[in-house]
Design an enzyme around this catalytic site. Sequence first.
Site, short mmCIF file in Angstrom:
data_model
loop_
_atom_site.label_atom_id
_atom_site.label_comp_id
_atom_site.label_asym_id
_atom_site.label_seq_id
_atom_site.Cartn_x
_atom_site.Cartn_y
_atom_site.Cartn_z
N GLY A 213 3.17 5.61 -3.19
CA GLY A 213 4.29 6.42 -3.65
C GLY A 213 4.36 6.49 -5.16
N ALA B 170 0.84 -1.20 0.00
CA ALA B 170 0.00 0.00 0.00
C ALA B 170 0.88 1.25 0.00
CB ALA B 170 -0.94 0.00 1.20
N ASP B 171 1.92 1.25 0.79
CA ASP B 171 2.86 2.37 0.80
C ASP B 171 3.53 2.55 -0.55
OD1 ASP B 171 2.69 3.54 3.34
OD2 ASP B 171 4.04 2.09 4.24
N LEU B 172 4.05 1.46 -1.10
CA LEU B 172 4.83 1.57 -2.33
C LEU B 172 3.95 1.93 -3.52
CD1 LEU B 172 7.18 -1.48 -1.73
CD2 LEU B 172 7.81 0.93 -1.64
#
Length: 406
Positions: free
Chosen positions: A183, A178-180
């Site tokens: 980003g 989810a973070d990547l």
Amino acid sequence: MGALSHIRVLDLTRVLAGPWCTQTLADLGADVIKIERPGQGDDTRQWGPPYARDAHGQDTTEAAYYLAVNRNKRSVTLDIATAEGQDLVRRLMAQCDVLVENFKVGDMQRYGLDHESLRREHPGLIYCSITGFGQTGPYAPRAGYDFIVQGMGGFMSVTGERDGQPGASPQKAGVAIADLFTGAHATIAILAALNHKERTGEGQHLDICLLDTQVAMMANMATNYLATGKPPTRWGNAHPNIVPYQVFKVADGWVIVACGNDSQFRKLTQVAGQPELADDPRFATNPARVRHRDQLVPLLEVLMQQRPRDEWIRLLEAVGVPCGPINDMADVFRDPQVLARDMRQELPHPTAGQVSVPGSALKLSATPVTYRSAPPLLGEHTQEVLQSLAALSVDELDALKNRQII
């Protein structure tokens, strides 16, 4: 010259989603100025072990987590909670095209550094906010964490062994997807906004969040539900609509076999020494194999355990059956294809001597990604940047440092 070598980015992000975005911009040539807290810096500087090791095999203070997403940047320490720090951000902003921040909703407004405050002076500013749940909606004030968002956004409901099998349970991914992905989405939005600004001179506020990204990246799984009203379920390493399309244990490890059609299945049975399986009415077509997977898969499991991994891959590739190994990271960075694609990079580093980092997946023929510098030491470029971009004298810098503002 990189594709974005004419762009300067003020990076007020930390941890993963924001730094992944700004590292991508930096790889493409942008001058990224990373603002960090004096004395502490990005949270991930302390997220170790493991740490980078020096030439003597001793740990440095550079956490591997931090090294993963901060190359090609310049680090400036600056306390934005102070009036002097906020003024310096505004002075730096006047020299930048893009600001990226991942503070909780309302924090930047409290500092007078929110989009509405800055765009009065900088109408062409591209201001990207990365949060857990966005700038609007009932969850907007919440802090966002990758693990929680993987659960809330549906990913864990379709990941993990299926019910009724050993170890059945929802599972998160082994990397912070989810973070990547967030980003990466932020990077795409910034590039689109830069293109719009080039045509119109107009800046804009980009509202990018983990939950939106996680829901959007469910793609066909989400659309399957919207089309039928029936939530998809977990299938582990199997496929709900294709058989065999899964992981098999072999004599010395694991192999992925992905038979996308009946011809490939027939070739698999021939290599396995059981060609009659392809003529069995229960297994002759993919719909039949899906209906009878519980009878077919145990038969294949026995056959697959009779040979080692590399032999299976050699034999199946020779006849055109899609397959592949499950590599650990040591296997990955020994793989000749990975090495041929420059996916391991060695960068000179002031304390470790050299650090190894994964390469960029972006391959551009005219404006290739460059690896100009290792992730910076905390505050490594404070004096350089504040002298050149904020026009501070040495005496002014010393005074700010004595008051712990920088």
